[in-house]
Write a protein that holds these residues in place. Structure first.
Motif, short mmCIF file in Angstrom:
data_model
loop_
_atom_site.label_atom_id
_atom_site.label_comp_id
_atom_site.label_asym_id
_atom_site.label_seq_id
_atom_site.Cartn_x
_atom_site.Cartn_y
_atom_site.Cartn_z
N LYS A 367 99.02 46.57 66.60
CA LYS A 367 100.49 46.35 66.30
C LYS A 367 100.76 47.21 65.15
N LYS A 368 99.94 47.48 64.16
CA LYS A 368 100.30 48.17 62.86
C LYS A 368 99.86 49.75 63.06
N PRO A 369 100.94 50.54 63.32
CA PRO A 369 100.67 52.06 63.04
C PRO A 369 99.51 52.27 62.25
N LYS A 370 98.59 53.19 62.37
CA LYS A 370 97.60 53.56 61.71
C LYS A 370 97.86 55.02 60.91
N SER A 371 97.50 55.31 59.70
CA SER A 371 98.18 56.24 58.86
C SER A 371 97.33 57.63 59.49
N LEU A 372 97.67 58.70 58.97
CA LEU A 372 97.03 59.85 59.46
C LEU A 372 95.67 60.17 58.91
N PRO A 373 95.28 59.67 57.86
CA PRO A 373 94.04 59.67 57.35
C PRO A 373 93.09 58.98 58.46
N LYS A 374 93.61 57.80 58.54
CA LYS A 374 92.54 56.92 59.69
C LYS A 374 92.56 57.51 60.97
N ARG A 375 93.72 58.24 61.46
CA ARG A 375 93.71 58.88 62.73
C ARG A 375 92.71 60.09 62.69
N GLU A 376 92.93 60.82 61.53
CA GLU A 376 91.75 61.88 61.43
C GLU A 376 90.28 61.30 61.41
N LEU A 377 90.12 60.30 60.72
CA LEU A 377 88.72 59.92 60.56
C LEU A 377 88.41 59.23 61.99
N ARG A 378 89.14 58.77 62.87
CA ARG A 378 88.60 58.34 64.10
C ARG A 378 88.45 59.82 64.93
N ALA A 379 89.28 60.77 64.85
CA ALA A 379 89.06 61.72 65.45
C ALA A 379 87.77 62.54 65.20
N ALA A 380 87.46 62.23 63.81
CA ALA A 380 85.93 62.89 63.42
C ALA A 380 84.93 62.20 63.97
N SER A 381 85.04 60.96 64.13
CA SER A 381 83.93 60.01 64.53
C SER A 381 83.76 59.62 66.24
N ASP A 382 84.90 59.79 66.75
CA ASP A 382 85.00 59.41 68.06
C ASP A 382 85.50 60.65 69.17
N GLU A 383 84.45 61.28 69.84
CA GLU A 383 84.75 62.23 70.44
C GLU A 383 85.54 62.28 71.64
N THR A 384 85.75 60.88 72.44
CA THR A 384 86.73 60.87 73.39
C THR A 384 88.16 60.93 72.47
N TYR A 385 88.13 60.18 71.49
CA TYR A 385 89.60 60.19 70.96
C TYR A 385 90.10 61.49 70.69
N LEU A 386 88.92 62.32 70.11
CA LEU A 386 89.22 63.88 69.75
C LEU A 386 89.58 64.75 71.10
N GLU A 387 88.84 64.38 72.08
CA GLU A 387 89.32 64.99 73.45
C GLU A 387 90.77 64.69 73.87
N LYS A 388 91.30 63.50 73.74
CA LYS A 388 92.29 63.13 74.14
C LYS A 388 93.56 63.81 73.39
N LEU A 389 93.12 63.90 71.92
CA LEU A 389 94.24 64.71 71.12
C LEU A 389 94.07 66.19 71.57
N LEU A 390 93.06 66.70 71.87
CA LEU A 390 93.09 68.10 72.61
C LEU A 390 93.43 68.05 73.98
N SER A 391 94.00 67.05 74.63
CA SER A 391 94.43 67.20 75.94
C SER A 391 93.40 67.66 76.87
N LEU A 392 92.05 67.38 76.70
CA LEU A 392 91.03 67.62 77.67
C LEU A 392 90.58 66.53 78.50
N MET A 393 91.18 65.54 78.39
CA MET A 393 91.04 64.26 79.44
C MET A 393 92.17 64.14 80.23
#
Length: 393
Positions: A367-393
Motif C-alpha cells: 500500500k505504501k509507495p517505496k522511496s527511490l533508495p529502497k527501490r535501488e536497494l531491491r534492484a541491487a539485491s534482487d536479480e529478478t526485480y532488476l531484470e524487470k526494470l531492464l525490461s528483460l522479462m
C-alpha cells in the motif's frame, strides 16, 4: 601491436530487447577496442538502476555481478575498467543520446494521449570547469505518470529559449496541456504548442513587460470591482485552497478571466490561441508568525477550464521540480557528480533520467509507495526485480 588484432566489430553487442540505443554510433575508433559498445551501455544502466553513482563503482558493480551479466552479455574480455566507461560517455554525442529517452519509452510501449507536460530547465552544476559554465538541460515531464518524456541541452552561448522549441518538436502535443515558467513565455513557443494540437499555460513576468502590465492592471481593477455576489460566472471563475503542514500554512487564491474583450488587441493578437488570463495569489504563514505573499500571472489557451482545474495545472507544474529535479540532486547526487567533461555530464544526465523513468514506471507492491533508495536497494539485491526494470522479462 593493437589490442584488437582480429579487427572484431565491437560497435554493436546490444542484448535482445535492448535495442533502444542501437541508433547511437559507437564513437570509438582505432585498434584498441576490446568491449562491445552495447554491452557497456547495458552495464552502465544496470549499475545506475542499483544506485551506483560513479565510474569506479560501475566497474566494481559489474565485477560483483559478472555471473549475472553473462546471462545477457558476451563480455569477450571480461569487465571494462572505470576509464573505459569514462571514455565512452565523453565521446557519445549528447543530442543523439538524449533522443534515446523517447525511444526507450516507445519500445517499452509507454504512451500518453492526454494530461499535463511540464517543461523546465536544470543546471548540471558538477559540470562547470574553468571558464565554461555548467551544462544546462531542459526536460519535458509527464506530470501524472512521473516520467521524463524528452530532454534537450542548451548551447554554450544560448539559453532555454532556443532549446525549448527543439524539445517540443520531440513530443506529441495533441491533447496535452503544456506548462512553462516565464523563460518559456515566448510567442513562437505558444504558437508551436497550438500548432501541435496542444494547449498552454505560461507564466508572465517582467520579461514580457507590455503583457505583464496589461494583466496586472486588469486584475487590480477587477479585484476592486468584484465580489462573490457580483462575479459574472460566464466571464470569471475563482477558487481557493488552504493547506497546513511542516510548520507552515498556505492559502492559494486563483482568479481566471475567460472573456478577453477588454484586452488591447495589439497585445492579445501577438499570442496564438490566447483564451484566458489567470492571477494566483499565495499567502504563507511560516513558523514564528512570519508571513510571505506572492502574486503570479499566467496566460492560457484554455478558454473553458475553470479556476479549480487551472490551479491544479499551475501547481502540477512544480512536480518536475519536486519529483524529478529534487530527486536527481538529493538522491542521485547529480549536482555532486563532477565528470568535468561536458559530454559525459550530459550523457550521464540522460542515463539517470532513463533509470528514474524505469523506477517510476515499475508497479510497486504494497500500500505504501517505496522511496527511490529502497527501490535501488531491491534492484541491487534482487536479480529478478532488476531484470524487470531492464525490461528483460
Amino acid at each position: 601491436m593493437p589490442r584488437n588484432p582480429n579487427k572484431t566489430d565491437y560497435s554493436q553487442g546490444f542484448p535482445e530487447g535492448f535495442e533502444t540505443f542501437a541508433t547511437i554510433t559507437d564513437p570509438r575508433n582505432g585498434g584498441n577496442t576490446r568491449h562491445h559498445f552495447g554491452e557497456i551501455l547495458f552495464m552502465a544502466l544496470a549499475a545506475l538502476l542499483c544506485g551506483v553513482r560513479s565510474y569506479e563503482l560501475m566497474e566494481e558493480f559489474c565485477e560483483l555481478r559478472e555471473k549475472w551479466l553473462r546471462k545477457w552479455l558476451k563480455l569477450p574480455h571480461g569487465i571494462p575498467c572505470a576509464n573505459t566507461f569514462s571514455r565512452i560517455f565523453q565521446s557519445i554525442d549528447p543530442a543523439a543520446f538524449a533522443g534515446c529517452i523517447a525511444e526507450h519509452l516507445r519500445q517499452a510501449g509507454f504512451e500518453i494521449t492526454a494530461g499535463q507536460i511540464a517543461i523546465d530547465g536544470k543546471a548540471l552544476r558538477g559540470s562547470r570547469s574553468g571558464e565554461l559554465s555548467h551544462v544546462h538541460a531542459v526536460s519535458a515531464w509527464a506530470c501524472e505518470s512521473g516520467v521524463t518524456l524528452a530532454q534537450a541541452f542548451v548551447g554554450d552561448k544560448s539559453n532555454e529559449i532556443t532549446a525549448i522549441p527543439e524539445l517540443l518538436a520531440m513530443l506529441n502535443l495533441k491533447g496535452m496541456v503544456v506548462t512553462l515558467d516565464a523563460m518559456g513565455t515566448q510567442r513562437a513557443i505558444a504558437g508551436q504548442i497550438v500548432e501541435g494540437g496542444g494547449d498552454y499555460i505560461l507564466c508572465v513576468k517582467a520579461n514580457q513587460r507590455r503583457l505583464h502590465d496589461e494583466l496586472r492592471d486588469q486584475f487590480d481593477f477587477a479585484l476592486r470591482q468584484l465580489s462573490d455576489k457580483k462575479l459574472d460566472k460566464e466571464r470569471w471563475s475563482a477558487a481557493r485552497t488552504d493547506e497546513s503542514g511542516h510548520d507552515r500554512s498556505e492559502t492559494r487564491s486563483i482568479l481566471v478571466c475567460h472573456d478577453l474583450s477588454w484586452m488591447d488587441q495589439t497585445v492579445r493578437g501577438e499570442w496564438p490561441g490566447l483564451a484566458s488570463v489567470v492571477m494566483v495569489h499565495r499567502h504563507t504563514t511560516l513558523g514564528g508568525g512570519k508571513t510571505r505573499s506572492e502574486t503570479s500571472y499566467h496566460i492560457s489557451s484554455l478558454g473553458e477550464t475553470r479556476a479549480a482545474e487551472m490551479l491544479g495545472y499551475i501547481r502540477g507544474h512544480w512536480g518536475i521540480e519536486n519529483r524529478c529535479h529534487w530527486v536527481l540532486d538529493a538522491i542521485c547526487r547529480e549536482d555532486h557528480n563532477q565528470p568535468r567533461d561536458r559530454h559525459a555530464a550530459a550523457n550521464l544526465s540522460t542515463l539517470r533520467r532513463i533509470a528514474l523513468n524505469a523506477h517510476n514506471r515499475m508497479p510497486q507492491e504494497g500500500k505504501k509507495p517505496k522511496s527511490l533508495p529502497k527501490r535501488e536497494l531491491r534492484a541491487a539485491s534482487d536479480e529478478t526485480y532488476l531484470e524487470k526494470l531492464l525490461s528483460l522479462m
